[in-house]
Scaffold this motif. Structure first.
Motif, short mmCIF file in Angstrom:
data_model
loop_
_atom_site.label_atom_id
_atom_site.label_comp_id
_atom_site.label_asym_id
_atom_site.label_seq_id
_atom_site.Cartn_x
_atom_site.Cartn_y
_atom_site.Cartn_z
N ALA A 1 0.83 -1.21 0.00
CA ALA A 1 0.00 0.00 0.00
C ALA A 1 0.86 1.26 0.00
O ALA A 1 0.60 2.20 -0.75
CB ALA A 1 -0.92 -0.01 1.22
N GLU B 1 10.36 3.50 5.84
CA GLU B 1 10.23 2.05 5.99
C GLU B 1 11.23 1.62 7.06
O GLU B 1 12.40 1.91 6.96
CB GLU B 1 10.50 1.35 4.65
N ARG C 1 12.19 -1.47 7.87
CA ARG C 1 13.08 -2.59 7.53
C ARG C 1 14.24 -2.08 6.66
O ARG C 1 14.05 -1.10 5.95
CB ARG C 1 12.29 -3.66 6.76
N SER D 1 4.45 -1.62 13.86
CA SER D 1 5.30 -1.75 15.06
C SER D 1 4.53 -1.29 16.30
O SER D 1 3.58 -0.50 16.21
CB SER D 1 6.58 -0.92 14.89
N GLN E 1 -3.83 -2.69 4.51
CA GLN E 1 -4.56 -3.63 5.35
C GLN E 1 -5.03 -3.00 6.67
O GLN E 1 -6.03 -3.42 7.24
CB GLN E 1 -3.68 -4.85 5.64
N GLY F 1 -5.81 -8.68 2.08
CA GLY F 1 -5.19 -9.24 0.88
C GLY F 1 -4.24 -8.28 0.19
O GLY F 1 -4.30 -7.07 0.38
N TYR F 2 -3.36 -8.86 -0.62
CA TYR F 2 -2.32 -8.08 -1.29
C TYR F 2 -2.90 -6.98 -2.20
O TYR F 2 -2.52 -5.82 -2.13
CB TYR F 2 -1.45 -8.99 -2.16
C1 LIG Z 1 1.45 -13.72 8.39
C2 LIG Z 1 0.65 -13.10 7.31
C3 LIG Z 1 0.40 -13.80 6.14
C4 LIG Z 1 -0.35 -13.22 5.11
N1 LIG Z 1 -0.56 -13.91 3.96
C5 LIG Z 1 -1.22 -13.33 2.93
C6 LIG Z 1 -1.39 -14.02 1.68
O1 LIG Z 1 -0.93 -15.13 1.50
N2 LIG Z 1 -2.07 -13.39 0.68
C7 LIG Z 1 -2.59 -12.14 0.86
O2 LIG Z 1 -3.19 -11.63 -0.09
N3 LIG Z 1 -2.42 -11.47 2.02
C8 LIG Z 1 -1.76 -12.03 3.05
N4 LIG Z 1 -1.59 -11.36 4.24
C9 LIG Z 1 -2.11 -10.05 4.38
C10 LIG Z 1 -0.97 -9.12 3.89
O3 LIG Z 1 -0.20 -8.68 4.96
C11 LIG Z 1 -1.52 -7.96 3.21
O4 LIG Z 1 -2.30 -8.47 2.20
C12 LIG Z 1 -0.53 -6.96 2.64
O5 LIG Z 1 0.83 -7.27 2.78
C13 LIG Z 1 -0.81 -5.71 3.35
O6 LIG Z 1 -0.17 -4.68 2.68
P1 LIG Z 1 0.18 -3.38 3.49
O7 LIG Z 1 0.93 -2.51 2.58
O8 LIG Z 1 -1.03 -2.84 4.15
O9 LIG Z 1 1.14 -3.93 4.66
P2 LIG Z 1 2.60 -4.55 4.51
O10 LIG Z 1 2.80 -5.13 3.17
O11 LIG Z 1 2.80 -5.41 5.69
O12 LIG Z 1 3.56 -3.28 4.61
C14 LIG Z 1 3.66 -2.52 5.79
C15 LIG Z 1 5.08 -2.01 5.90
O13 LIG Z 1 5.17 -1.08 6.98
C16 LIG Z 1 6.40 -1.29 7.65
N5 LIG Z 1 6.23 -0.74 9.01
C17 LIG Z 1 5.49 -1.24 10.04
N6 LIG Z 1 5.55 -0.42 11.11
C18 LIG Z 1 6.37 0.62 10.75
C19 LIG Z 1 6.80 1.80 11.42
N7 LIG Z 1 6.41 2.09 12.65
N8 LIG Z 1 7.63 2.65 10.76
C20 LIG Z 1 8.03 2.38 9.48
N9 LIG Z 1 7.65 1.28 8.81
C21 LIG Z 1 6.81 0.42 9.43
C22 LIG Z 1 6.61 -2.77 7.57
O14 LIG Z 1 7.96 -3.11 7.72
C23 LIG Z 1 6.09 -3.11 6.17
O15 LIG Z 1 7.10 -3.05 5.20
C24 LIG Z 1 -0.86 -11.91 5.29
C25 LIG Z 1 -0.61 -11.21 6.46
C26 LIG Z 1 0.14 -11.78 7.46
C27 LIG Z 1 0.40 -11.00 8.71
#
Ligand SMILES: Cc1cc2nc3c(=O)[nH]c(=O)nc-3n(C[C@H](O)[C@H](O)[C@H](O)COP(=O)(O)OP(=O)(O)OC[C@H]3O[C@@H](n4cnc5c(N)ncnc54)[C@H](O)[C@@H]3O)c2cc1C
Length: 443
Positions: free
Chosen positions: A17, A36, A38, A143, A345, A351-352
């Protein structure tokens, strides 16, 4: 910490996202700083320092244009999504699914963001909400310190949840000759569809459930969750009768025509007012998806059911978006120096690609606010618009995360009986609605 940052927009979290939001905002000419944490600080599931890392499966689901995930891909592609560019560039053969080489996929995103002249990437954990326009896209494994800061502004008791999601099936694919509407002891209105099982059917279902493969639990997903919201297969392992005295209890549900009380009854609850989708009550599960199909299709009436969403259980963090976010993903609580947006999320999509879609919209909305341009919302006839509507619509009683499924889109004005034609018409309508939005948003 964030101070003296001269960019116009801060984005926290470089996942799917956050990367998408940064790319979209930068396309408007807005200067973005993306934080980020990481690889300095890892989450319990990520393994690399790459932006857009996929934490689990490498599949972005169906490529078929007439599926809900296919439609979402079409809409994201129309909007020139960075994540879709990465997925197409790094795809690997996977039948009907769009699967990617995960390292190449995340490297593609990292490079595009890193090379972008308007995006600056800072590797640092953010622990407070910024005092300027910012998008929070820190995902399900946000976090602890930032979670505490979000709890402070949302006044929620907790944001940690173990998502226990029951499968949802398409109402058109239920065999209505085998099921009946009734509520237990006739209390209230007949809101449940009931699937009665005789002893033999129950035994067959039970044996299949006990034998089915489960998804392996992650280290950080502790067991204490299971006591409060137990997966159906874990309950089944406690004994053959446990389900018949639990979610499958037949008491108070006699068949309206024969008066007969079945050996066990599975209840289905409508997901929406149109009753176009039903969830399997009490069927939160860790079974692998093909196993869910196999086992749950043994339930009378569901022998040909199409699953709009599969059951799942995993740790999650999300805010009560209908309560806290306005129609443009902005925190309702006003802040003196600019809006705080939520994306991914964290907003309660699942989901992705759904997370990507909410990143894309947050990026567009934030850029338009920064540039003082008028705002537009996509119609809920589009997949992205339907997800946005779901998470920002106060009409949802008990907010639970959702992936994209056709049950979120409004029914067609004129019903089409043929299932294939009906889906095609819904998809066509969605794409047209989305094109209107994209034309407005980039005017
Ligand atoms: C264990 C697990 C398995 C999953 N499996 C699936 C799957 O198979 N298929 C699917 O569609 N979805 C899956 N999901 C859901 C998946 O996480 C989301 O679909 C998607 O990755 C969410 O995207 P996002 O950008 O919201 O979060 P993320 O992709 O998790 O990105 C969030 C980012 O924020 C960073 N971050 C966190 N806190 C801080 C902070 N304080 N300061 C700076 N950076 C920070 C993290 O390091 C990370 O890089 C899964 C989730 C989990 C927890």
């Amino acid at each position: 910490m964030i101070d003296n940052v001269m960019s116009e927009l801060i984005i926290i979290g470089g996942g799917l996202a956050g990367a998408e939001a940064a790319y979209q905002a930068a396309r408007y000419g807005v200067d973005v700083t993306l934080y980020e944490m990481r690889p300095i600080r890892q989450t319990p599931a990520h393994k690399t320092g790459l932006l857009g890392e996929l934490v689990c499966s490498n599949s972005l689901r169906s490529v078929f244009p007439d599926t809900a995930h296919g439609l979402l891909k079409t809409e994201l592609t129309i909007a020139n999504s960075l994540i879709m560019q990465a997925a197409r560039a790094t795809s690997i053969p996977a039948g009907s699914a769009l699967a990617v080489n995960r390292d190449e996929f995340a490297s593609f995103i990292t490079q595009k963001i890193g090379d972008h002249p308007r995006i600056k990437v800072i590797r640092e954990e953010v622990t407070l909400l910024p005092d300027q326009p910012a998008i929070i896209a820190t995902g399900p494994l946000t976090s602890d310190a930032l979670t505490a800061a979000i709890i402070e502004v949302t006044a929620e008791g907790s944001l940690y949840f173990y998502d226990a999601i029951a499968p949802i099936v398409d109402a058109d694919t239920i065999d209505h000759n085998l099921v009946y509407y009734a509520s237990r002891y006739g209390k209230g209105t007949d809101d449940y569809l009931n699937c009665p099982m005789d002893e033999e059917t129950y035994n067959r279902f039970y044996d299949a459930l006990i034998e089915a493969d489960r998804v392996v639990k992650r280290d950080f997903e502790d067991e204490k969750f299971f006591e409060s919201c137990m997966p159906i297969e874990v309950m089944a392992h406690r004994g053959k009768e446990t389900l018949r005295f639990g979610p499958l209890r037949p008491v108070g549900l006699p068949h309206p025509k024969t008066g007969e009380v079945a050996n066990a009854v599975v209840q289905l609850r409508a997901e929406n007012a149109q009753r176009s989708a039903f969830n399997l009550v009490g069927f939160q599960t860790r079974l692998k998806q093909p196993q869910q199909q196999k086992v749950f299709r043994l339930i009378p009436g569901l022998q040909e059911a199409e699953f709009l969403r599969y059951g799942s259980i995993h740790r999650n963090t999300f805010i009560n978006s209908p309560q806290h976010l306005d129609r443009f993903l902005r925190l309702k609580l006003s802040r003196p120096n600019g809006y705080i947006y939520f994306a991914g999320q964290l907003t309660g999509v699942e989901g992705y690609l759904e997370s990507t879609a909410m990143g894309l919209l947050a990026g567009i909305f934030a850029a338009r606010d920064v540039l003082a341009l008028p705002q537009f919302r996509p119609s809920n006839e589009s997949a992205c618009g339907a997800l946005l509507d779901y998470i920002t619509s106060p009409k949802v009683d008990k907010f639970q995360p959702s992936n994209i499924n056709f049950g979120l889109l409004p029914p067609l004005e004129k019903n089409i009986r043929d299932k294939k034609l009906k889906k095609q018409a819904i998809v066509q309508r969605a794409i047209e609605a989305w094109q209107v939005f994209i034309a407005q948003a980039h005017r």
